[in-house]
Write a protein that holds these residues in place. Structure first.
Motif, short mmCIF file in Angstrom:
data_model
loop_
_atom_site.label_atom_id
_atom_site.label_comp_id
_atom_site.label_asym_id
_atom_site.label_seq_id
_atom_site.Cartn_x
_atom_site.Cartn_y
_atom_site.Cartn_z
N LEU A 121 -33.68 -30.87 11.61
CA LEU A 121 -32.65 -31.39 10.59
C LEU A 121 -31.32 -31.79 11.17
N PRO A 122 -30.30 -32.50 10.34
CA PRO A 122 -29.48 -32.50 10.81
C PRO A 122 -28.50 -30.93 11.69
N GLU A 123 -27.57 -31.18 12.03
CA GLU A 123 -26.65 -30.47 12.72
C GLU A 123 -25.85 -29.55 12.28
N ASN A 124 -25.49 -30.10 10.46
CA ASN A 124 -24.34 -28.99 10.15
C ASN A 124 -25.56 -27.83 8.79
N LEU A 125 -27.15 -28.73 8.93
CA LEU A 125 -27.75 -27.65 8.25
C LEU A 125 -28.46 -26.89 9.48
N VAL A 126 -28.64 -27.31 10.06
CA VAL A 126 -28.39 -26.42 11.30
C VAL A 126 -27.74 -25.28 11.35
#
Length: 164
Positions: free
Chosen positions: A139-144
């Motif tokens: 998952l992209p870092e912003n979603l993590v």
């Protein structure tokens, strides 16, 4: 990497938000009040059988239908650690992330997993069923960041220094 193991509950394709949280129970005051009715049109016994840390494995188009936020909220409130599906409705995917519910897309595990199996998820790496491994896309870092904070509101509070 975060890793967890959970018991699998298997669902099919096109599980819509009306199945996840039926319309007639949306008038209940809290998500806690709604929990006993989750998935009732499909499997009335499921809500009472789910335990903290369990994992839902489904087919394609999970969360289709209306954009009701109570659907991912009730799944999370029931203690489901994550949902693994072939694909998700886009609005359900984002509502889930915003509410801190981990969703994983995988096209292959559905053919091999059975209800009651235990699987181990290594977030942003793979799913293990026995000795077999199923790679998952990171998952992209912003979603993590949102998932790690347990939801969008908490992530923004953290980012703006309003919580620790």
């Amino acid at each position: 990497m975060e890793q967890f193991t959970g018991k699998v509950w298997v669902l099919g394709d096109d599980i819509d938000t009306d199945i996840i949280m039926p319309t007639e129970y949306l008038t209940l005051k809290t998500v806690e009040d709604m929990k006993p009715y989750a998935f009732s049109p499909l499997r009335p016994e499921l809500a009472g059988a789910l335990e903290d840390g369990d994992i839902l494995v489904a087919g394609k188009n999970f969360g289709c239908g209306s954009s009701r936020e109570q659907a991912p909220e009730v799944i999370k409130a029931m203690g489901i650690r994550c949902v693994i599906a072939k694909s998700y409705a886009r609005i359900f995917f984002r509502n889930s992330i915003n509410n801190g519910l981990l969703l994983i897309e995988n096209q292959d595990i559905q053919a091999d997993v059975h209800e009651g199996d235990e699987i181990t998820v290594t977030v942003n790496e793979d799913i293990a069923l026995g000795e077999k491994r199923y790679p998952i896309t990171s998952l992209p870092e912003n979603l993590v960041e949102i998932l790690d904070a347990d939801g969008l509101v908490q992530a923004m509070r953290r980012r703006n220094g309003l919580t620790s």
